[in-house]
Design a protein around this motif. Structure first.
Motif, PDB file in Angstrom:
ATOM      1  N   GLU A 177       0.826  -1.195   0.000  1.00  0.00           N
ATOM      2  CA  GLU A 177       0.000   0.000   0.000  1.00  0.00           C
ATOM      3  C   GLU A 177       0.870   1.259   0.000  1.00  0.00           C
ATOM      4  O   GLU A 177       1.890   1.312   0.704  1.00  0.00           O
ATOM      5  CB  GLU A 177      -0.909   0.017   1.233  1.00  0.00           C
ATOM      6  N   PRO A 178       0.506   2.288  -0.767  1.00  0.00           N
ATOM      7  CA  PRO A 178       1.319   3.517  -0.817  1.00  0.00           C
ATOM      8  C   PRO A 178       1.574   4.143   0.539  1.00  0.00           C
ATOM      9  O   PRO A 178       2.653   4.699   0.773  1.00  0.00           O
ATOM     10  CB  PRO A 178       0.487   4.443  -1.711  1.00  0.00           C
ATOM     11  N   ARG A 179       0.613   4.054   1.474  1.00  0.00           N
ATOM     12  CA  ARG A 179       0.822   4.677   2.783  1.00  0.00           C
ATOM     13  C   ARG A 179       1.924   3.981   3.578  1.00  0.00           C
ATOM     14  O   ARG A 179       2.445   4.544   4.551  1.00  0.00           O
ATOM     15  CB  ARG A 179      -0.473   4.723   3.577  1.00  0.00           C
ATOM     16  N   THR A 180       2.331   2.773   3.159  1.00  0.00           N
ATOM     17  CA  THR A 180       3.468   2.107   3.777  1.00  0.00           C
ATOM     18  C   THR A 180       4.721   2.969   3.665  1.00  0.00           C
ATOM     19  O   THR A 180       5.552   3.013   4.569  1.00  0.00           O
ATOM     20  CB  THR A 180       3.706   0.733   3.110  1.00  0.00           C
ATOM     21  N   VAL A 181       4.863   3.664   2.526  1.00  0.00           N
ATOM     22  CA  VAL A 181       6.012   4.552   2.336  1.00  0.00           C
ATOM     23  C   VAL A 181       6.038   5.623   3.423  1.00  0.00           C
ATOM     24  O   VAL A 181       7.098   5.937   3.982  1.00  0.00           O
ATOM     25  CB  VAL A 181       5.976   5.191   0.936  1.00  0.00           C
ATOM     26  N   ASP A 182       4.879   6.207   3.746  1.00  0.00           N
ATOM     27  CA  ASP A 182       4.811   7.251   4.769  1.00  0.00           C
ATOM     28  C   ASP A 182       5.313   6.742   6.117  1.00  0.00           C
ATOM     29  O   ASP A 182       6.019   7.454   6.843  1.00  0.00           O
ATOM     30  CB  ASP A 182       3.374   7.766   4.909  1.00  0.00           C
ATOM     31  N   VAL A 183       4.932   5.507   6.456  1.00  0.00           N
ATOM     32  CA  VAL A 183       5.356   4.925   7.731  1.00  0.00           C
ATOM     33  C   VAL A 183       6.874   4.807   7.780  1.00  0.00           C
ATOM     34  O   VAL A 183       7.527   5.177   8.769  1.00  0.00           O
ATOM     35  CB  VAL A 183       4.701   3.546   7.944  1.00  0.00           C
ATOM     36  N   HIS A 184       7.478   4.296   6.696  1.00  0.00           N
ATOM     37  CA  HIS A 184       8.931   4.109   6.689  1.00  0.00           C
ATOM     38  C   HIS A 184       9.670   5.439   6.618  1.00  0.00           C
ATOM     39  O   HIS A 184      10.775   5.563   7.176  1.00  0.00           O
ATOM     40  CB  HIS A 184       9.333   3.180   5.542  1.00  0.00           C
ATOM     41  N   ILE A 185       9.093   6.439   5.969  1.00  0.00           N
ATOM     42  CA  ILE A 185       9.704   7.768   5.964  1.00  0.00           C
ATOM     43  C   ILE A 185       9.713   8.342   7.379  1.00  0.00           C
ATOM     44  O   ILE A 185      10.703   8.942   7.830  1.00  0.00           O
ATOM     45  CB  ILE A 185       8.961   8.713   4.994  1.00  0.00           C
ATOM     46  N   ARG A 186       8.611   8.169   8.129  1.00  0.00           N
ATOM     47  CA  ARG A 186       8.573   8.636   9.517  1.00  0.00           C
ATOM     48  C   ARG A 186       9.645   7.938  10.349  1.00  0.00           C
ATOM     49  O   ARG A 186      10.321   8.580  11.173  1.00  0.00           O
ATOM     50  CB  ARG A 186       7.188   8.398  10.136  1.00  0.00           C
ATOM     51  N   ARG A 187       9.801   6.637  10.146  1.00  0.00           N
ATOM     52  CA  ARG A 187      10.818   5.900  10.883  1.00  0.00           C
ATOM     53  C   ARG A 187      12.224   6.339  10.485  1.00  0.00           C
ATOM     54  O   ARG A 187      13.133   6.426  11.326  1.00  0.00           O
ATOM     55  CB  ARG A 187      10.626   4.402  10.663  1.00  0.00           C
ATOM     56  N   LEU A 188      12.419   6.630   9.189  1.00  0.00           N
ATOM     57  CA  LEU A 188      13.712   7.117   8.723  1.00  0.00           C
ATOM     58  C   LEU A 188      14.050   8.456   9.380  1.00  0.00           C
ATOM     59  O   LEU A 188      15.163   8.667   9.871  1.00  0.00           O
ATOM     60  CB  LEU A 188      13.698   7.255   7.203  1.00  0.00           C
ATOM     61  N   ARG A 189      13.078   9.359   9.395  1.00  0.00           N
ATOM     62  CA  ARG A 189      13.301  10.666  10.025  1.00  0.00           C
ATOM     63  C   ARG A 189      13.662  10.519  11.507  1.00  0.00           C
ATOM     64  O   ARG A 189      14.565  11.191  12.015  1.00  0.00           O
ATOM     65  CB  ARG A 189      12.047  11.531   9.888  1.00  0.00           C
ATOM     66  N   LYS A 190      12.951   9.662  12.188  1.00  0.00           N
ATOM     67  CA  LYS A 190      13.210   9.461  13.620  1.00  0.00           C
ATOM     68  C   LYS A 190      14.618   8.928  13.850  1.00  0.00           C
ATOM     69  O   LYS A 190      15.290   9.308  14.821  1.00  0.00           O
ATOM     70  CB  LYS A 190      12.173   8.492  14.199  1.00  0.00           C
TER      71      LYS A 190
END
Length: 216
Positions: A177-190
């Motif tokens: 799902e495209p929103r999976t990218v958002d989750v991993h971007i948040r984790r990357l930023r953290k």
């Protein structure tokens, strides 16, 4: 569990089993597996809590984890990914689809890249050592976040849509799902942003994400 073990062993995997969450953490520490398939609804200690503990421990924080669950709601998928899972598979599923996801995740986490370094702003990615540092501080990224960072550092300041990132990191044959990218971007930023450090991952509304120091 028996059927899954049988099918995975037919595909050439060596499989270890655990009947509950506490046993799972013990077996992971003893065996040091290449990957964990983690059922959400484990007795004694839930899969979600097992995943949290995997990510808290230095020896296992980069261990690839696929969450397996009968829960199909989007918020459950996001919760599993936010806890630290790299991928999420909903029951019922085919062995072929699961193995495809496993192999894709293993490629992302075990690929031996070309030697050298990538640099952007105050971040250095050592391709030979598979290590990322910022201002001399080692960053601890999961395999998916590492691949995201490597991909973006190879193409700084270029904006990529969620779909382009899905194809680049997960591969076009894997449905995510495209929103999976958002989750991993948040984790990357953290993982990469410390106190008072510039957030170098820029969100471009209605377009996607870029590695950029102009984070506006």
């Amino acid at each position: 569990m028996t059927m899954l073990r049988y099918n995975l062993e037919k595909q050439g995997f060596r499989v270890e089993e655990a009947g509950d969450g506490e046993e799972a953490l013990t077996r992971i520490a003893e065996v040091k597996p290449d990957m964990v398939l983690l059922d959400w609804m484990l007795p004694h200690l839930s899969g979600i809590e097992v995943c949290r503990q995997i990510r808290r421990r230095p020896a296992t924080r980069e261990l690839p984890v696929i969450m397996i669950t009968a829960r199909s709601e989007d918020q459950d998928a996001v919760r599993g990914l936010n806890t630290g899972a790299d991928d999420y598979v909903t029951k019922p599923f085919s062995t072929e689809a699961l193995v495809a996801r496993m192999r894709a995740l293993m490629r992302r986490s075990n690929t031996v890249p070309a030697k050298g370094e990538l640099r952007f702003h105050d971040i250095t990615l050592d391709l030979s050592a598979h290590r990322i540092t910022r201002n001399g501080r080692q960053l601890h990224l999961g395999p998916t976040e590492y691949r995201l960072m490597e991909f973006l550092m190879q193409r700084p300041r270029r904006v990529f849509s969620r779909e382009e990132l899905l194809d680049a990191i997960w591969g076009p044959s894997i449905h995510v799902e495209p929103r999976t990218v958002d989750v991993h971007i948040r984790r990357l930023r953290k993982a990469i942003n410390g106190p008072d450090e510039l957030d170098v991952v820029r969100t471009v509304r209605a377009a996607g994400y870029a590695l950029d120091t102009e984070n506006v």
